[in-house]
Every structure is written in C-alpha cells, then in structure tokens.
Write a protein that holds these residues in place. Structure first.
Motif, PDB file in Angstrom:
ATOM      1  N   TRP A  72       0.784  -1.290  -0.061  1.00  0.00           N
ATOM      2  CA  TRP A  72       0.021   0.151   0.244  1.00  0.00           C
ATOM      3  C   TRP A  72       0.821   1.319   0.046  1.00  0.00           C
ATOM      4  N   LYS A  96      -2.646   4.000  -7.974  1.00  0.00           N
ATOM      5  CA  LYS A  96      -3.459   3.459  -6.866  1.00  0.00           C
ATOM      6  C   LYS A  96      -4.740   3.075  -7.640  1.00  0.00           C
ATOM      7  N   SER A 100      -6.671  -0.843  -7.259  1.00  0.00           N
ATOM      8  CA  SER A 100      -7.968  -1.466  -7.052  1.00  0.00           C
ATOM      9  C   SER A 100      -8.675  -2.193  -8.072  1.00  0.00           C
ATOM     10  N   SER A 107      -7.831  -4.290  -0.848  1.00  0.00           N
ATOM     11  CA  SER A 107      -8.383  -3.020  -0.502  1.00  0.00           C
ATOM     12  C   SER A 107      -9.542  -2.824   0.661  1.00  0.00           C
ATOM     13  N   PHE A 159      -5.352  12.376   0.588  1.00  0.00           N
ATOM     14  CA  PHE A 159      -6.590  11.708   1.007  1.00  0.00           C
ATOM     15  C   PHE A 159      -7.659  11.668  -0.161  1.00  0.00           C
ATOM     16  N   TRP A 162      -6.734   8.690  -2.360  1.00  0.00           N
ATOM     17  CA  TRP A 162      -7.214   7.554  -1.925  1.00  0.00           C
ATOM     18  C   TRP A 162      -8.614   7.477  -2.030  1.00  0.00           C
ATOM     19  N   THR A 165      -9.879   6.884  -5.636  1.00  0.00           N
ATOM     20  CA  THR A 165      -9.311   5.364  -6.387  1.00  0.00           C
ATOM     21  C   THR A 165      -9.650   4.189  -5.703  1.00  0.00           C
ATOM     22  N   GLN A 166      -9.617   4.070  -4.465  1.00  0.00           N
ATOM     23  CA  GLN A 166      -9.901   3.011  -3.600  1.00  0.00           C
ATOM     24  C   GLN A 166     -11.594   2.810  -3.805  1.00  0.00           C
TER      25      GLN A 166
END
Length: 206
Positions: A72, A96, A100, A107, A159, A162, A165-166
């Motif tokens: 990660w 990133k 995913s 994830s 942030f 993240w 993408t996640q």
C-alpha cells in the motif's frame, strides 16, 4: 508454525492456500465475521492442519496486513522529486487506481480494518504511513511554493486520491450496479476521468 525459510515446497503451497482463502474470507466478512473453519474450508485443509501453519485467526490476519501495508505504501513512495509535479501526482493516482483493479480484496481488507478502528495496524498508520504522508506532503508543498502546482492542501490532496481510487475496489458492487460495465472497462474510463480531473485541479491558474 514453520518459518518461511525452513518450509518445504508443499508447506509453502499450503501457506499460500491459507492466505489466499483468508483474504477471501476477511475481505468479505471482516475480522469478526471470519472463522478458522471458513478459512480452512476455503484452503481445502482441515482445521488442525491449518493450525500447524498459523496458531490463530489473528496470526493469519496479521500476516495478510503486514504484506498489505508494504504494498500500500509503495505507490506513494515512488513520488519522485526530480519529476514533473503534475505528471508525478497523476502517475500516483493511476498506480492507486490500478491497485484497485488488481487487488480489490486487499483494498477491502484494509477498509474493513479501518472501519473497526484499525486496532491491528494503528502503529503502522501513526508510524510509517504518517511519516510517509508528511514527507510527500512536504515535497508537494515545495512544488507549490515554486509555482509548479496549484495551492491545494497536500495531505487532503493525498486523502482525495485515496478516496477517488479505492472507491472502485471498496464499492465495486455499487459501481458495477450503476455502470453495468463489460468486464473492467470502467477502470479505463475512470483513469481518463481522474487524469483530466487532477491535471485540471493541480495546474496553477494564471
């Protein structure tokens, strides 16, 4: 539990089967919902056989999280101070997003741990992860001070990356329910959108 260096080929294969099955169970049911019986069935092993490799559910979970945290952090570590700032950040976004696409279970494993208050990885979050975010935020701030990036708060920028993408892993069912994509084509669409979005947001005005 035999150490990795001392394991035979069959023992290494069984360890991998256990971790693969555990990843399915933990990413679907979370830590509390997972059981050793479910993991053993998924690995095609008896529970006593599983316990030869891992003494507890917590030990399996810890092994998965240790590998996850290493992977990660790698995309953010690769942010290069010698590169073009916008290209570097967009490349980070795309790395990133690709994670995913390739590692949705990992994830969701991470997301489940965070939703429970991160009891097993809080040391890593407050230690290595925080230090890395501060280091790369300082780099982004340097780029901004030089007029090479728009003045966006660096940590919240990270942030947002993240989150955008996640989302495609953690909320895969919702994304697929709305888009009804053929295969993983929506990841290519997301890559195009996020590239345009972040290039626009990061480009200095005037």
């Amino acid at each position: 539990m035999p150490t990795p260096a001392s394991q035979t080929r069959i023992q290494k294969e069984n360890t991998a089967r256990i971790l693969e099955a555990a990843l399915d169970v933990f990413s679907t049911l979370g830590y509390r919902g997972a059981t050793l019986d479910r993991i053993a069935r998924g690995a095609g092993l008896s529970k006593p056989n599983l316990l030869y490799y891992f003494p507890s559910k917590e030990a399996i979970h810890a092994s998965l999280l240790a590998g996850l945290m290493t992977n990660w952090l790698d995309p953010l570590r690769r942010l290069d101070s010698d590169g073009d700032p916008i290209d570097e950040i967009v490349a980070y976004v795309l790395r990133k997003l690709e994670m995913s696409r390739l590692y949705p279970r990992e994830s969701r494993l991470f997301a489940n741990e965070i939703l429970q208050g991160a009891p097993r990885i809080m040391d890593e979050i407050e230690g290595d992860l925080r230090a890395l975010v501060e280091e790369k935020s300082a780099l982004i701030a340097q780029w901004q001070a030089a007029g090479r990036l728009a003045p966006i708060e660096p940590r919240h920028l990270i942030f947002s990356i993240w989150a955008t993408t996640q989302h495609y892993a953690d909320f895969d069912v919702q994304v697929r329910g709305i888009l009804r994509p053929q295969g993983d084509g929506h990841f290519d669409e997301a890559a195009d959108f996020l590239t345009a979005f972040y290039r626009s947001a990061l480009t200095p005005r005037g």
